[in-house]
Design a protein around this motif. Structure first.
Motif, PDB file in Angstrom:
ATOM      1  N   PRO A  11      10.503  92.325  27.280  1.00  0.00           N
ATOM      2  CA  PRO A  11       9.752  91.189  26.731  1.00  0.00           C
ATOM      3  C   PRO A  11       9.633  91.257  25.209  1.00  0.00           C
ATOM      4  N   VAL A  12       9.878  90.116  24.558  1.00  0.00           N
ATOM      5  CA  VAL A  12       9.735  90.008  23.109  1.00  0.00           C
ATOM      6  C   VAL A  12       8.907  88.766  22.799  1.00  0.00           C
ATOM      7  N   LEU A  13       8.214  88.785  21.674  1.00  0.00           N
ATOM      8  CA  LEU A  13       7.532  87.595  21.204  1.00  0.00           C
ATOM      9  C   LEU A  13       8.573  86.543  20.812  1.00  0.00           C
ATOM     10  N   LEU A  14       8.282  85.303  21.114  1.00  0.00           N
ATOM     11  CA  LEU A  14       9.213  84.234  20.759  1.00  0.00           C
ATOM     12  C   LEU A  14       9.469  84.186  19.254  1.00  0.00           C
ATOM     13  N   GLU A  15       8.462  84.529  18.444  1.00  0.00           N
ATOM     14  CA  GLU A  15       8.655  84.480  16.999  1.00  0.00           C
ATOM     15  C   GLU A  15       9.682  85.508  16.534  1.00  0.00           C
ATOM     16  N   ASP A  16       9.843  86.608  17.294  1.00  0.00           N
ATOM     17  CA  ASP A  16      10.842  87.609  16.927  1.00  0.00           C
ATOM     18  C   ASP A  16      12.256  87.072  17.079  1.00  0.00           C
ATOM     19  N   LEU A  17      12.425  86.059  17.915  1.00  0.00           N
ATOM     20  CA  LEU A  17      13.730  85.431  18.093  1.00  0.00           C
ATOM     21  C   LEU A  17      13.904  84.186  17.223  1.00  0.00           C
ATOM     22  N   LEU A  18      12.842  83.392  17.114  1.00  0.00           N
ATOM     23  CA  LEU A  18      12.956  82.063  16.515  1.00  0.00           C
ATOM     24  C   LEU A  18      12.669  82.028  15.023  1.00  0.00           C
ATOM     25  N   PHE A  19      11.843  82.953  14.517  1.00  0.00           N
ATOM     26  CA  PHE A  19      11.405  82.877  13.126  1.00  0.00           C
ATOM     27  C   PHE A  19      11.798  84.086  12.273  1.00  0.00           C
ATOM     28  N   ASN A  23      18.821  84.958   9.816  1.00  0.00           N
ATOM     29  CA  ASN A  23      19.436  83.659  10.104  1.00  0.00           C
ATOM     30  C   ASN A  23      18.882  83.142  11.427  1.00  0.00           C
ATOM     31  N   SER A  24      17.559  83.049  11.494  1.00  0.00           N
ATOM     32  CA  SER A  24      16.883  82.648  12.729  1.00  0.00           C
ATOM     33  C   SER A  24      17.255  81.229  13.131  1.00  0.00           C
ATOM     34  N   LEU A  25      16.909  80.878  14.349  1.00  0.00           N
ATOM     35  CA  LEU A  25      17.192  79.527  14.823  1.00  0.00           C
ATOM     36  C   LEU A  25      16.447  78.493  13.984  1.00  0.00           C
TER      37      LEU A  25
END
Length: 276
Positions: A11-19, A23-25
């Motif tokens: 499990p990861v925080l969504l902000e670790d992927l998106l923000f 070169n985040s989404l």
């Protein structure tokens, strides 16, 4: 077009992927490097799996860089499997029901690309959708239509075969309407346990698609990188374009391929449409 990512692992925080990535989404929503369009501001969506089998979905017509609700949600929600998508419309309306990912029961689906000549094909494609599924189509995009064609052709039982039949049907329908090269796609779908990602186009020049390399190998190469130590060995990402510039972290998915990610295992297969 669009940009997307599919994550699985611890499990990861969504902000670790998106923000947080370089070169985040969210960065790509304004400054995509490899997309057909630099800006992808026609809405976004996030799908994630929690305590229940059915994934949650949050979609908005706001640009991803300008949505405070996305920031709030991303700072608090964590998940072991995440689908996220930023949209650049190819002609359909900017509305929530046209934002990806699309959901059916426990399944998610998202698409980058387009079906050329879709207005001419739309009625024939719609008539091929299983009647019991047809009333679940909410939006007006070619992407959602592809999803329901794949469901009709057996997505729940054999995703690679179902997508091959759906793409083959679209290509045959396109040729019937004088469109010789109708399909441009990178597609991801998941049932919450396995992710299937496809890279294909009728013209043989598909949009970009990459997958992450083995985390344990990267951890050995970059022992001082704290981000890598927070991820489980089975963590995997499939992305429209790399989230950072860490050397050796990304591999391109070959043209006309299906990538299957289950746990820490990856399988790469050739992808060939099946003509009806």
């Amino acid at each position: 077009m669009c940009r997307w990512l599919a994550y699985s692992g611890s499990p990861v925080l969504l902000e670790d992927l998106l923000f947080k990535p370089r070169n985040s989404l969210v960065v790509q929503s304004k400054h995509s490097k490899l997309g057909a369009t630099t800006t992808n501001g026609d809405g976004f969506g996030v799908g994630w799996y929690g305590a229940r089998d059915i994934p949650g979905v949050f979609r908005s017509t706001e640009p991803a860089w300008n949505d405070r609700n996305l920031q709030e949600l991303s700072a608090l929600a964590s998940s072991r499997r995440v689908f996220a998508h930023i949209r650049a419309s190819t002609g359909s309306a900017v509305q929530q029901t046209n934002c990806h990912p699309f959901r059916h029961d426990r399944w998610l689906w998202m698409h980058n690309g387009m079906l050329s000549g879709y207005p001419a094909m739309k009625r024939d494609l719609a008539m091929a959708v299983e009647p019991a599924l047809f009333n679940q189509i909410e939006g007006s995009t070619d992407s959602e239509m592809m999803f329901f064609l794949a469901l009709t052709f057996g997505l729940l039982d054999d995703p690679p075969a179902a997508v091959a039949r759906a793409v083959g049907f679209v290509e045959a329908t396109g040729r019937h309407h004088g469109v010789e090269q109708p399909v441009q796609m990178t597609v991801a779908t998941t049932d919450g346990d396995t992710t299937w990602a496809f890279r294909y186009s009728s013209v043989g020049a598909s949009r970009s698609l990459f997958h992450s390399t083995d985390v344990s190998t990267l951890r050995a190469q970059y022992p001082d990188n704290p981000v890598l130590h927070d991820l489980s060995d089975d963590a995997r990402l499939v992305v429209s374009e790399p989230l950072g510039d860490l050397r050796g972290a990304w591999r391109e998915v070959p043209e006309a391929s299906c990538l299957i990610v289950h746990g820490g295992q990856e399988e790469l297969r050739p992808f060939t449409p099946v003509q009806p």
